[in-house]
Design a protein around this motif. Structure first.
Motif, PDB file in Angstrom:
ATOM      1  N   UNK A  37       0.834  -1.199   0.000  1.00 56.82           N
ATOM      2  CA  UNK A  37       0.000   0.000   0.000  1.00 56.82           C
ATOM      3  C   UNK A  37       0.872   1.253   0.000  1.00 56.82           C
ATOM      4  N   UNK A  38       1.870   1.283   0.865  1.00 55.66           N
ATOM      5  CA  UNK A  38       2.773   2.433   0.947  1.00 55.66           C
ATOM      6  C   UNK A  38       3.495   2.650  -0.374  1.00 55.66           C
ATOM      7  N   UNK A  39       4.006   1.573  -0.943  1.00 55.02           N
ATOM      8  CA  UNK A  39       4.731   1.647  -2.212  1.00 55.02           C
ATOM      9  C   UNK A  39       3.837   2.166  -3.331  1.00 55.02           C
ATOM     10  N   UNK A  40       2.625   1.631  -3.436  1.00 51.52           N
ATOM     11  CA  UNK A  40       1.711   2.025  -4.511  1.00 51.52           C
ATOM     12  C   UNK A  40       1.298   3.485  -4.375  1.00 51.52           C
ATOM     13  N   UNK A  92       1.705   8.880  -6.711  1.00 50.38           N
ATOM     14  CA  UNK A  92       1.903  10.321  -6.541  1.00 50.38           C
ATOM     15  C   UNK A  92       3.143  10.804  -7.281  1.00 50.38           C
ATOM     16  N   UNK A  93       4.125   9.925  -7.462  1.00 50.20           N
ATOM     17  CA  UNK A  93       5.325  10.289  -8.219  1.00 50.20           C
ATOM     18  C   UNK A  93       5.145  10.044  -9.710  1.00 50.20           C
ATOM     19  N   UNK A  94       3.907   9.690 -10.091  1.00 52.64           N
ATOM     20  CA  UNK A  94       3.503   9.571 -11.493  1.00 52.64           C
ATOM     21  C   UNK A  94       4.236   8.463 -12.239  1.00 52.64           C
ATOM     22  N   UNK A  95       4.490   7.359 -11.555  1.00 54.73           N
ATOM     23  CA  UNK A  95       5.018   6.188 -12.237  1.00 54.73           C
ATOM     24  C   UNK A  95       3.869   5.445 -12.924  1.00 54.73           C
ATOM     25  N   UNK A  96       4.140   4.777 -14.018  1.00 51.94           N
ATOM     26  CA  UNK A  96       3.097   4.069 -14.756  1.00 51.94           C
ATOM     27  C   UNK A  96       2.639   2.833 -13.988  1.00 51.94           C
ATOM     28  N   UNK A  97       1.429   2.395 -14.305  1.00 51.76           N
ATOM     29  CA  UNK A  97       0.886   1.189 -13.662  1.00 51.76           C
ATOM     30  C   UNK A  97       1.781  -0.013 -13.942  1.00 51.76           C
ATOM     31  N   UNK A 137       5.509  -4.099 -11.997  1.00 52.72           N
ATOM     32  CA  UNK A 137       6.784  -4.792 -12.203  1.00 52.72           C
ATOM     33  C   UNK A 137       7.689  -4.657 -10.989  1.00 52.72           C
ATOM     34  N   UNK A 138       7.799  -3.444 -10.462  1.00 58.09           N
ATOM     35  CA  UNK A 138       8.664  -3.226  -9.302  1.00 58.09           C
ATOM     36  C   UNK A 138       8.149  -3.980  -8.090  1.00 58.09           C
ATOM     37  N   UNK A 139       6.828  -3.917  -7.855  1.00 61.44           N
ATOM     38  CA  UNK A 139       6.253  -4.645  -6.724  1.00 61.44           C
ATOM     39  C   UNK A 139       6.457  -6.138  -6.852  1.00 61.44           C
ATOM     40  N   UNK A 179       2.411   6.708   7.456  1.00 63.52           N
ATOM     41  CA  UNK A 179       1.329   6.698   8.443  1.00 63.52           C
ATOM     42  C   UNK A 179       0.151   5.873   7.940  1.00 63.52           C
ATOM     43  N   UNK A 180      -0.178   6.012   6.654  1.00 63.18           N
ATOM     44  CA  UNK A 180      -1.270   5.217   6.091  1.00 63.18           C
ATOM     45  C   UNK A 180      -0.918   3.732   6.117  1.00 63.18           C
ATOM     46  N   UNK A 181       0.346   3.402   5.798  1.00 64.93           N
ATOM     47  CA  UNK A 181       0.779   2.010   5.841  1.00 64.93           C
ATOM     48  C   UNK A 181       0.757   1.439   7.250  1.00 64.93           C
TER      49      UNK A 181
END
Length: 399
Positions: A206-209, A214-219, A224-226, A351-353
């Motif tokens: 959740x934190x990573x996504x 917000x940093x405007x990385x593509x889906x 892939x990174x996850x 905090x959300x994570x």
């Protein structure tokens, strides 16, 4: 404090009701509000709502200390850079705890910090007595590490550097951070805590996504990174000899049946006293009054293995729900901040994570009832929800 008055009003209400439960007012209330098992009710001389009034008063005092701690963190975190520095200190501290847990388990004969370990031999507990509480603590560290590393990646200083070689300072720094996250992950797996691992994976993702979006990385890049991260975790786990947690996942059914018996009795306690509860921090005494087969262990069960049910047992359905409403309110503030901001997202996302991790693990355990965990939890949530002073906020947004 005024910016978060709803949270404090809810907290003070819980403290006030906890004190009322410890007052000798039971004779003034209708009998149906204070039901006890028949054999106990016929001989009971309890004059208070709480079946353990001294414990309730001490718990109320402890809650006041937590509220004061929240005030202090909100004030300190009014400057976002200062709040992030606290996040880094917490991350480094949890890393040190993870390293100690691994050293203690593998090289020092599986001991506690200052003496012999009497439970959970063969699994990492660090300086904690309970492996699940230690797992929650470590999970907070992983969430912080993920959020702070991704926030560091987007820092204006790093974006302006021209050295893109593999041994550039920023790459070495990022590698060091992920080595620390990996050490915490190894310690987490060594706890063999099923829900600790599961809740941390969900909270970390959740934190990573959130930050990646917000940093405007593509889906495609996010997936892939996850996926690579989960693959690395699955690969490293056997190398560290941490297959115990996998075995415990495979044999979860038998343990869940025991928990369900426990929860059924707790639900019966709530049904008996839905309005008044049995007293703040009085769960152990109350459960012993209601204990019945198939739970026949002679061991005193001091804590419920579900923080939601425990709150409703101790405080009733209304006041027991107030802490949950306070956390939902804090989550709303954090989500608004994440949606509104484009920089300094690390601590709100962390905090959300942390809220996600605590919410999931509390379904089957009492990790957030342990002061060490609760203080870290409150600190991260307060930093993520803190109201920035106007001048500081304008400076950050202008970067």
């Amino acid at each position: 404090m005024m910016k978060h008055r709803q949270i404090f009003i809810l907290g003070v209400s819980v403290v006030g009701f906890g004190v009322i439960q410890a007052l000798p007012i039971a004779d003034m209330l209708p009998g149906f509000l204070l039901r006890l098992p028949g054999s106990v009710a016929s001989t009971s001389a309890i004059r208070t709502i709480s079946v353990a009034p001294d414990a309730s008063l001490l718990a109320a005092l402890r809650l006041i200390i937590y509220l004061i701690f929240l005030v202090l963190v909100f004030e300190v975190a009014a400057q976002p850079n200062r709040g992030e520095r606290i996040g880094w200190m917490l991350f480094f501290g949890i890393t040190a705890h993870a390293v100690w847990g691994l050293i203690s388990l593998n090289f020092l004969g599986d001991t506690l910090l200052l003496g012999e370990k009497f439970a959970y031999q063969g699994v990492a507990t660090g300086t904690f007595v309970n492996r699940n509480s230690y797992a929650t603590f470590l999970g907070f560290g992983i969430v912080l590490g993920v959020a702070l590393s991704l926030g560091r990646r987007a820092h204006p200083f790093n974006r302006t550097l021209h050295d893109r070689s593999w041994l550039s300072p920023e790459r070495v720094e990022m590698l060091a951070i992920w080595v620390m996250i990996s050490l915490i992950a190894l310690a987490l797996l060594a706890t063999q805590s099923r829900m600790g691992v599961f809740a941390t994976i969900i909270a970390g993702l959740l934190t990573f996504v959130v930050i990646s979006i917000k940093q405007q990385y593509s889906v495609k890049s996010i997936i892939a990174t996850g996926g690579v991260g989960l693959f690395v975790l699955a690969t490293v786990a056997p190398l560290g000899g941490n297959l115990g947690v996998l075995e415990r996942f495979l044999f979860v059914e038998q343990a869940s049946e025991t928990r369900l018996d426990f929860y059924r009795q707790m639900i019966g306690m709530i049904e008996a006293r839905p309005f008044t509860g049995y007293g703040l921090d009085a769960f152990a005494a109350a459960f012993e009054l209601h204990r019945a087969p198939p739970i026949t262990s002679p061991r005193v069960l001091e804590l419920g293995h579900n923080s939601y049910l425990t709150l409703w047992v101790e405080l009733g359905l209304f006041f027991g729900s107030l802490p949950l409403i306070a956390l939902i309110t804090a989550a709303g503030v954090i989500i608004q901040r994440i949606l509104r901001q484009t920089t300094n997202l690390a601590m709100p996302a962390a905090a959300l994570g942390v809220l996600c991790l605590g919410a999931i693990h509390s379904l089957v355990d009492f990790s957030l009832e342990i002061p060490a965990n609760l203080l870290v939890f409150l600190a991260v949530v307060a930093i993520g929800a803190a109201h920035w002073r106007k001048r500081e906020a304008e400076t950050i947004q202008g970067l």
